[in-house]
Write a protein that holds these residues in place. Sequence first.
Motif, mmCIF file in Angstrom:
data_model
loop_
_atom_site.group_PDB
_atom_site.id
_atom_site.type_symbol
_atom_site.label_atom_id
_atom_site.label_comp_id
_atom_site.label_asym_id
_atom_site.label_seq_id
_atom_site.Cartn_x
_atom_site.Cartn_y
_atom_site.Cartn_z
ATOM 1 N N SER A 5 0.819 -1.102 0.107
ATOM 2 C CA SER A 5 -0.057 0.063 0.099
ATOM 3 C C SER A 5 0.948 1.484 0.027
ATOM 4 O O SER A 5 0.232 2.457 -0.261
ATOM 5 N N ASP A 6 2.113 1.147 0.315
ATOM 6 C CA ASP A 6 3.042 2.257 0.273
ATOM 7 C C ASP A 6 3.277 2.700 -1.141
ATOM 8 O O ASP A 6 3.874 1.958 -2.051
ATOM 9 N N PRO A 7 3.053 3.777 -1.591
ATOM 10 C CA PRO A 7 3.136 4.426 -2.963
ATOM 11 C C PRO A 7 4.696 4.519 -3.422
ATOM 12 O O PRO A 7 4.810 4.337 -4.683
ATOM 13 N N THR A 8 5.463 4.344 -2.502
ATOM 14 C CA THR A 8 7.001 4.278 -2.769
ATOM 15 C C THR A 8 7.538 2.970 -3.077
ATOM 16 O O THR A 8 8.734 2.881 -3.398
ATOM 17 N N ILE A 9 6.717 1.943 -2.927
ATOM 18 C CA ILE A 9 7.296 0.479 -2.828
ATOM 19 C C ILE A 9 6.178 -0.130 -3.744
ATOM 20 O O ILE A 9 5.045 -0.361 -3.637
ATOM 21 N N LYS A 10 6.991 -0.893 -4.697
ATOM 22 C CA LYS A 10 6.112 -1.882 -5.577
ATOM 23 C C LYS A 10 6.643 -3.483 -4.859
ATOM 24 O O LYS A 10 7.738 -3.665 -4.766
ATOM 25 N N VAL A 11 5.665 -4.201 -5.002
ATOM 26 C CA VAL A 11 5.986 -5.705 -4.474
ATOM 27 C C VAL A 11 5.578 -6.653 -5.731
ATOM 28 O O VAL A 11 4.429 -6.471 -6.183
ATOM 29 N N ILE A 12 6.499 -7.299 -6.295
ATOM 30 C CA ILE A 12 6.231 -8.208 -7.355
ATOM 31 C C ILE A 12 6.899 -9.641 -6.987
ATOM 32 O O ILE A 12 7.810 -9.645 -6.202
ATOM 33 N N GLY A 13 6.208 -10.663 -7.386
ATOM 34 C CA GLY A 13 6.381 -12.116 -7.397
ATOM 35 C C GLY A 13 7.256 -12.307 -8.328
ATOM 36 O O GLY A 13 7.226 -12.066 -9.406
ATOM 37 N N THR A 14 8.003 -13.527 -7.943
ATOM 38 C CA THR A 14 9.215 -14.282 -8.753
ATOM 39 C C THR A 14 9.167 -15.780 -8.640
ATOM 40 O O THR A 14 8.849 -16.002 -7.333
ATOM 41 N N LYS A 15 9.737 -16.487 -9.444
ATOM 42 C CA LYS A 15 10.164 -17.853 -9.262
ATOM 43 C C LYS A 15 11.433 -18.080 -10.012
ATOM 44 O O LYS A 15 11.481 -18.848 -11.067
ATOM 45 N N GLY A 16 12.659 -17.662 -9.472
ATOM 46 C CA GLY A 16 13.747 -17.726 -9.837
ATOM 47 C C GLY A 16 14.936 -17.468 -8.813
ATOM 48 O O GLY A 16 14.672 -16.791 -7.999
ATOM 49 N N PRO A 17 16.105 -17.635 -9.264
ATOM 50 C CA PRO A 17 17.441 -17.396 -8.488
ATOM 51 C C PRO A 17 17.745 -15.751 -8.481
ATOM 52 O O PRO A 17 16.702 -15.029 -9.065
ATOM 53 N N LEU A 18 18.673 -15.430 -7.949
ATOM 54 C CA LEU A 18 18.813 -13.962 -7.501
ATOM 55 C C LEU A 18 19.059 -13.178 -8.902
ATOM 56 O O LEU A 18 18.328 -12.130 -9.041
#
Length: 644
Positions: A56-69
């Motif tokens: 909910s923080d407008p300065t932070i995006k959260v995305i999901g992934t399935k992979g190494p670094l």
Amino acid sequence: MALKVSVVIPILNGAQFIDRALGYLRSQTFTDFETILVVDTRSTDDSVAIAQSYASDPTIKVIGTKGPLGVSRNDGVDEANGEFIWYMDIDDRPLPNLLERMTAIQEQYDADIVGCNFIYTSDLRREYDLSGYDFKVHVMDSEEAIRARCMERFPVTAWSKIYRRSMLMDNNIRFKDNYCEDIEYTFITLRHAKVICYTEEPLYLYYQHSYSYCMNNARSDDRGRSELKAYSNLAGYFSDEGSDEIDRRFAITRIRSSGHMTYDTFIKYAKSEECRSMLRNHCSDPASPEAMFYRFFPSVYYGMERVFFRMIYYRDGRMYTDPSGIVGLTRIRTVPKHTEPYVPVIPIEKERIPITIGICAYNEEKNIERTIRAIFTQKLECCEIKDVYVVSSGSADSTDTIVESLSKEYERVRLLPQRSREGKNSAINLILETKSTEVMVLLNADNVFENEHSLERLVEPLHDPKVGMVGGHPIPTNSDRTVSGFTVQLMWRMHHHVAMQYPKTGELIAFRDVGTRLPTDMQSDEDILRMRLEDKGYMTVYAPEATLLNHGPDTVKDYIKQRTRVNIGELYLRRKFDYHLPTHNYRILLNALFSSIKEMGYHPLRTVSAVILELYPRLKAKLHVSADKGDMNVWDMVATTKKL
């Protein structure tokens, strides 16, 4: 207008570091950036849930992934809006001026890449004295930067640089899906950059610990092979350069990388035709004495390199590039912490703080009534007790009956029974979920307030909004005429002297609930709560007048049993959360020991016996944790501590 920087943070099983990492970013003096949390949905801890709580923080995006670094970093770049990309590792610490300094350098020289120096550290809470150094900024073109990298004068790590995003996208520069992904990425970006800057000023603390990737012997073969493969790929990538110097430097770097492997794997590689051919082709001239030594004395070379890595290269407090020009010579001075403990600012006119008191009990029929009655004899002006919750975890004696009887006499007393023992942290979580106040007091069932003002003195500092936790002052009732009793008295006196300078909580605490819930597979409840509060910027203070009585073990066997369990919890806390306690700093303990001896009188034989009795369970705990036998979240009761 586009943001200046996008901060990409990959997360895999990093739940314990997320709050702290975002706290470091909030403390940055530069604010024109966004944060992209790239969380691996295969995480087996609470990483996904904690990351999503910031969505909910407008300065932070959260995305999901399935992979190494490398894949996670690529996904972050794809979502970025910033002109520059910075890859931050979740378990490290950027200094507050990192982004301000690096963006200022970028703008001054119109650089495509800006790198910074960093410090190897085993304690992220350590402050370093950087005064007195003349840190220079080096401005290089592509060829100069590649040469500097080959000579270990420019870091290979991705997190020590900011990259122009358009350069990455226009040239389709991506991380590969393998270990040591930084190596190829760094050289390829340097080849495509026109202007590269590097500041000798350390702006980043790189956390090194016994189970980190760089120091983990169990993964050393993987690391060594990955580095060899990366430099082999780069040799082919740069083959069109036609530079004998680059070929030779890559060859030298490959033989150094092989030193990360275990001895048997190293010897096998050193004798392989692949290695011998490389040495013949690129390192056969007199300008390569290191390679010649490697070729003819591989065992000696391996031993020397392992010593170099452990004692010099990864030396605690070492800067990556040394102002002296000699690797490992300069060790940054640390700034003493808490030389003046924080003094809470308590207003003259203050509202009463509503509090909940939580008591965790297991078979406490001998003490629980006295403990509860002492609560209601407290004289309170700064706070008022809303509820007293007693969690009885699988008690098989009359603890539940006594508490239920007292609840009829004191209407604020509530019994929260658990059918079986689930550990103290589970009991505390139950109270945290049930209570209705922001401030909570935790009191052990086998302790009792020493006087009628103890609770007042404990809660009073929380009128200062900067204070998040207050620790009380336990006073043992053991006789000092026995070895165990003298040791208990000495240890708690030392605890008091340590806490006066470096606030250390234990037995009795008051704290603000900021949403923390304790891991139920661990102990060290007070320290975990304190750690989370400090991550959010709160101070911890010690209230020496908030006294309570407790009783330590009466036998040597019970003392060793209790102290081994406590030390196991504290060592796992350091291992899992990088949280260092002052009671594991032997310099601090030595000062506290001398102060305590002055108070108790000089008893050489008993003092030496007490020191040995304390060191033995510490050694047992260290061996237990080294073997990774697990934390003791549920422990056997020590019967002789129930004689309050």
